[in-house]
Scaffold this motif. Structure first.
Motif, PDB file in Angstrom:
ATOM      1  N   GLN A 159      36.433  21.073   1.248  1.00  0.00           N
ATOM      2  CA  GLN A 159      37.119  21.712   0.126  1.00  0.00           C
ATOM      3  C   GLN A 159      37.672  20.693  -0.854  1.00  0.00           C
ATOM      4  O   GLN A 159      37.763  20.957  -2.055  1.00  0.00           O
ATOM      5  N   ASP A 168      33.054  25.535  -1.963  1.00  0.00           N
ATOM      6  CA  ASP A 168      33.553  26.912  -2.001  1.00  0.00           C
ATOM      7  C   ASP A 168      33.527  27.482  -0.575  1.00  0.00           C
ATOM      8  O   ASP A 168      32.483  27.910  -0.088  1.00  0.00           O
ATOM      9  N   ALA A 169      34.676  27.451   0.095  1.00  0.00           N
ATOM     10  CA  ALA A 169      34.757  27.894   1.490  1.00  0.00           C
ATOM     11  C   ALA A 169      34.986  29.392   1.544  1.00  0.00           C
ATOM     12  O   ALA A 169      36.094  29.883   1.289  1.00  0.00           O
ATOM     13  N   PRO A 196      37.166  29.536   6.492  1.00  0.00           N
ATOM     14  CA  PRO A 196      37.553  28.192   6.930  1.00  0.00           C
ATOM     15  C   PRO A 196      36.878  27.809   8.248  1.00  0.00           C
ATOM     16  O   PRO A 196      36.556  28.675   9.071  1.00  0.00           O
TER      17      PRO A 196
END
Length: 398
Positions: free
Chosen positions: A55, A60-61, A64
């Protein structure tokens, strides 16, 4: 498949990459790969599942990494519905908007099945970090062959093991071997952490997953009590992954020897550079400790049923990466019922002993780890980019 955008500076295609990194170590490896890819495609867009290292590079996560950071059969079952749901949604999203390339970083139980589906739909796939079929679960070879266009291997013997199965693979070195200096700056790390140069120091690395903390941290803290009884001047540092820092601080604060333990936010490399010996959970951190040339005691404990199932799948007598790579027990492993606080403390004290035999033992270990470091040290990002560039260009072609 939508056409890729063009990079204004170079005129080259700016492909879209999908990537899944399933835990803290995978996040670091993936971030290094992404950095290498962006050196060639500066406008490359990347999205999927990642942690703070990815990140920090603008990844673009969508989820997570810690959502996938589960180890052990029983522990996986507890999170099974959530993990399967994430994979189902991710698969649907990638099939609806196909990326130029999918890269699964480690997390083979999650990534290989996803890669197989994406590859069947015409999306090129790469798996970074070959599943250790040479150590356990050899039946996964067929799934790897079906799922992966290419495998990036971090150990030199792996491509030759995969080749007979028709699996294209490239040895790219271990990224950590390039990041960790050949001669760690012990004094500088101690200054950073506020540790006196003469202070005997043990690094505690109980793992980066909640289950590891639950199983190992109480044992490590009980071992600290025994170690302090024998060596009252001992200090301890415990680098905590940010997602578990609060939990770890709470549990350390409840320990009678909390004053001797400094909990760090991350900074595992500083802790490894500064310490004299490491008490460490089996996993990538054992290799990091070896690259820092530190004596260590490897420990692991999990749910009894998970352990029984895991033992049945193991093909080698070692679980720690330093021992696997050296082909012998160069450092002790205390697993499951053997990982008692007393045994952990005694094995740690043996590395700290101040006699001729202990000095010679430590010198032999450093020599082995020096050779291992040299073997694993490559320009990983450049080699990985070179290996997968044809796939990325093929997938991103208009």
């Amino acid at each position: 498949m939508s056409h890729p955008s063009r990079d204004a500076a170079t005129g080259a295609a700016a492909p879209r990459l999908a990537l899944v990194a399933g835990e803290a170590s995978g996040d670091v490896l993936a971030a290094q790969l992404l950095q290498g890819l962006r050196a060639r495609w500066p406008k490359l867009r990347a999205a999927g599942i990642g942690g703070p290292a990815l990140q920090a590079q603008g990844f673009d996560a969508w989820w997570p990494s810690e959502k996938l950071a589960v180890r052990g059969y029983v522990e996986v079952l507890r999170h099974y519905r959530e993990i399967v749901g994430i994979r189902r949604h991710l698969r649907a999203r990638l099939l609806a908007e196909p990326p130029a390339l999918f890269v699964g970083v480690d997390a083979p139980d999650f990534n290989l099945a996803l890669e197989a589906d994406l590859r069947a739909a015409g999306i090129p796939t790469v798996h970074f970090v070959a599943p250790a079929v040479w150590a356990w679960r050899p039946e996964r070879v067929e799934l790897i062959r079906r799922a992966c266009d290419h495998v990036l291997c971090i150990f030199p013997f792996e491509p030759a093991l995969l080749a007979p199965h028709g699996i294209a693979a490239t040895y790219v070195g271990h990224p950590l071997a390039g990041v960790i200096p050949l001669r760690p700056d012990r004094a500088g790390a101690r200054a950073t952490l506020g540790i006196d140069d003469a202070q005997p120091l043990v690094a505690l690395l109980p793992g980066s997953r909640r289950a590891e903390i639950d199983h190992l941290l109480p044992r490590f803290l009980a071992a600290v009590a025994i170690l302090r009884a024998e060596r009252p001047r001992l200090r301890f540092v415990l680098p905590a992954v940010p997602a578990l820092e609060g939990l770890i601080r709470t549990r350390v604060a409840a320990s009678p020897h909390a004053a001797a333990i400094t909990v760090l936010r991350g900074q595992s490399h500083a802790a490894l550079a500064a310490c004299d010996v490491v008490l460490v959970a089996s996993g990538t951190a054992t290799l990091e400790a070896a690259l820092f040339k530190r004596p260590m005691v490897i420990a692991y404990h999990m749910h009894p049923l998970s352990w029984w199932l895991t033992r049945r799948k193991m093909r080698q007598p070692w679980v720690g990466l330093p021992n696997i790579l050296c082909g012998e027990f160069v450092v002790p492993e205390l697993l499951q019922d053997a990982a008692t606080p007393q045994a952990l403390a005694e094995a740690t004290l043996a590395w700290l002993a101040d006699d001729a035999a202990a000095h010679a033992r430590r010198e032999r270990l450093v020599a082995r780890f020096d050779a291992l470091h040299a073997e694993l040290r490559r320009d990983t990002a450049a080699l990985a980019v070179q290996a997968i560039a044809p796939l990325l260009e093929r997938g991103g072609a208009p």
